[in-house]
Write an enzyme that holds these catalytic residues in place. Structure first.
Site, PDB file in Angstrom:
ATOM      1  N   LYS A  85      -4.180 107.293  87.976  1.00 22.73           N
ATOM      2  CA  LYS A  85      -5.514 107.783  88.327  1.00 22.73           C
ATOM      3  C   LYS A  85      -5.948 107.260  89.681  1.00 22.73           C
ATOM      4  O   LYS A  85      -6.761 107.876  90.349  1.00 22.73           O
ATOM      5  CB  LYS A  85      -6.531 107.486  87.230  1.00 22.73           C
ATOM      6  N   LYS A  90       1.190  96.965  92.970  1.00 21.31           N
ATOM      7  CA  LYS A  90      -0.198  97.169  93.399  1.00 21.31           C
ATOM      8  C   LYS A  90      -0.537  96.339  94.626  1.00 21.31           C
ATOM      9  O   LYS A  90      -1.353  96.748  95.447  1.00 21.31           O
ATOM     10  CB  LYS A  90      -1.176  96.859  92.255  1.00 21.31           C
ATOM     11  N   LYS A  96       5.193 106.849  89.065  1.00 17.04           N
ATOM     12  CA  LYS A  96       4.402 107.307  87.930  1.00 17.04           C
ATOM     13  C   LYS A  96       3.094 107.961  88.384  1.00 17.04           C
ATOM     14  O   LYS A  96       2.583 107.648  89.448  1.00 17.04           O
ATOM     15  CB  LYS A  96       4.145 106.158  86.952  1.00 17.04           C
TER      16      LYS A  96
END
Ligand code: ATP
Ligand code: MG
Length: 339
Positions: free
Chosen positions: A204, A118, A201
Site C-alpha cells: 500500500k 524499508k 511485492k
C-alpha cells in the site's frame, strides 16, 4: 512447552499506512473472515503505532484508520464475533513492547529483511521505531497469548522472531508463560506481487498507484491496471510448472486463483494456451465482481465515522479485558513492582 497448553486464539493486524490493497485482502483479511468461529477467539487490529514508524500526516492517519476499519467490516469481520480495535487505544501493546525490547537481541533485529527493504540506503536516518517494529509486533501477538497468526509471506520472519522472543522470555524467567505462536500462511494469495514488477511485492505504500489494486478502485481503474500490468510475450502455459521463471505470469494466475478460491492448477487447466488479451480482461472482471461489493460497503460505512469510532471503542475495551491480566502477570514475572 507445547502450544496445546494454550487456548487457540487468532491475532492479526494491518497498518493504516495507506489504502487497503488486493495484497492485504488476499494475504490477510479474506482468510481472517474464514477463521471466525464459535470455537476460536479472533482478535483483529489496526496497528496505528506501526504506521507511524514512517511519517504519517496526522489527519490522514485518523482517516486511514477508519477506512481500514471499514475495510475489515465490509469484508466480513463481525465485531460481535471478533475483537476489532485500533492498537493505540490499548496502551498495553506499547508497555509489553518495551519489555520485549529488553528480551530481543540487536543481532536478531539486524537480520530482519523488512527493515533492510524499508530502510534501504538510508538506514542511519530512519526512525528507531522502524528498527524496533518486530518487537512491537511480538507484543501485539503475545499480549493476547495468540496461538495462530494469519499473515502474508512477507511477515513470516517477524512471526518467527515472535517465537524466539517468547522462548527466550520463558527460558530467562523459567516460566511457561508465552505460547510459541504459529504463522498461518497458505494458499496462492500469500505473496501478491507488484503489477509493474513481478519480483517485488504489492504494497500500500509503494510509489506508483499503477503497481497495486486498491480496494476502493472503481471498475474502470481495475480494468486499466490489469490491462497495463506487466506480463510477457508467451501465452499461458499448459501446466503450472510452465510458470517457473515467469514472475508476472505467475502473479496474475495466483491472483485469479485466490480470488476464485481455486488452485493455480485449476486456473491453468481453464486458460492453458490463452493469450493475455483474453486472460487479463477475465481477471479484471473477476476482481470487479469480488471487490465491488466490498468497496461499496466500505464507502457506506465511511459515511458514518462516529459509528466506526463507537465500534472501535467497544473493541478496545474487550481487548483490554484480555490484555490487562496478561500484562500484569508479565510485570510480576519480570519483577516490576505493582503496589
Ligand atoms: P506497507 O507498504 O505500509 O508495509 P503493506 O501493504 O505491506 O503496507 P502491512 O500493513 O505491512 O501492508 O501488512 C498487513 C498484512 O497484509 C500482513 O499480514 C501482510 O503479510 C499482508 N500483505 C501485505 N502485502 C501483501 C502482499 N503483497 N501479498 C500478500 N499479503 C500481503
Ligand atoms: Mg508491509
Amino acid at each position: 512447552m507445547t502450544d496445546s497448553t494454550f487456548t487457540p486464539r487468532v491475532f492479526s493486524g494491518i497498518k493504516p499506512s495507506g489504502g487497503l490493497t488486493l495484497g492485504n485482502y488476499l494475504g490477510a483479511i479474506k482468510r481472517w473472515v474464514g477463521m471466525q468461529s464459535d470455537d476460536m477467539e479472533t482478535v483483529f487490529c489496526m496497528v496505528d503505532l506501526h504506521a507511524i514508524t514512517v511519517w504519517q500526516d496526522p489527519a490522514e492517519l485518523k482517516n486511514a484508520t477508519r477506512e481500514l476499519a471499514a475495510g475489515y467490516l465490509a469484508s466480513g469481520i463481525d465485531p460481535e464475533k471478533s475483537v476489532l480495535f485500533n492498537q493505540s487505544q490499548v496502551p498495553e501493546h506499547a508497555q509489553l513492547a518495551w519489555i520485549f525490547n529488553c528480551v530481543a537481541r540487536v543481532g536478531w533485529m539486524n537480520r530482519m529483511t523488512q527493515f533492510k527493504d524499508k530502510a534501504g540506503k538510508n538506514a542511519e536516518k530512519v526512525s528507531l521505531g522502524l528498527y524496533a517494529y518486530p518487537s512491537l509486533m511480538a507484543a501485539d501477538i503475545l499480549l493476547y497469548h495468540a496461538t495462530h497468526v494469519p499473515v502474508g509471506e512477507d511477515q513470516k520472519q517477524h512471526v518467527e522472531l515472535t517465537r524466539d522472543i517468547a522462548a527466550k522470555f520463558n527460558n530467562d524467567y523459567k516460566v511457561d508463560f508465552f505460547p510459541i505462536t504459529e504463522p498461518v500462511i497458505e494458499g496462492p494469495g500469500m505473496r501478491v506481487m507488484n503489477l509493474r514488477d513481478g519480483t517485488k511485492k504489492m504494497s500500500k505504500s509503494g510509489v506508483s498507484d499503477m503497481e497495486r489494486i486498491n480496494m476502493l478502485d472503481d471498475a474502470d481503474t481495475i480494468a486499466k491496471k490489469f490491462k497495463k500490468a506487466k506480463s510477457d510475450a508467451e501465452p499461458l502455459p499448459e501446466t503450472v510448472e510452465g510458470l517457473v521463471g515467469r514472475p508476472e505470469a505467475k502473479n496474475l494466475v495466483d491472483i485469479y486463483a485466490s480470488l476464485s478460491d481455486a488452485t493455480p492448477q485449476q486456473v491453468i487447466a481453464e486458460y492453458s494456451g490463452a493469450q493475455w488479451g483474453k486472460f487479463k480482461p477475465a481477471l479484471a472482471d473477476l476482481a470487479v465482481t469480488k471487490l465491488s461489493p466490498i468497496s461499496d460497503e466500505m464507502k457506506r460505512l465511511m459515511d458514518d465515522p462516529a459509528e466506526i469510532d463507537r465500534k472501535l471503542a467497544r473493541g478496545a475495551q474487550r481487548a483490554r479485558e484480555i490484555a490487562t491480566p496478561i500484562l500484569d502477570r508479565t510485570y510480576d514475572i519480570v519483577g516490576l513492582l505493582r503496589s
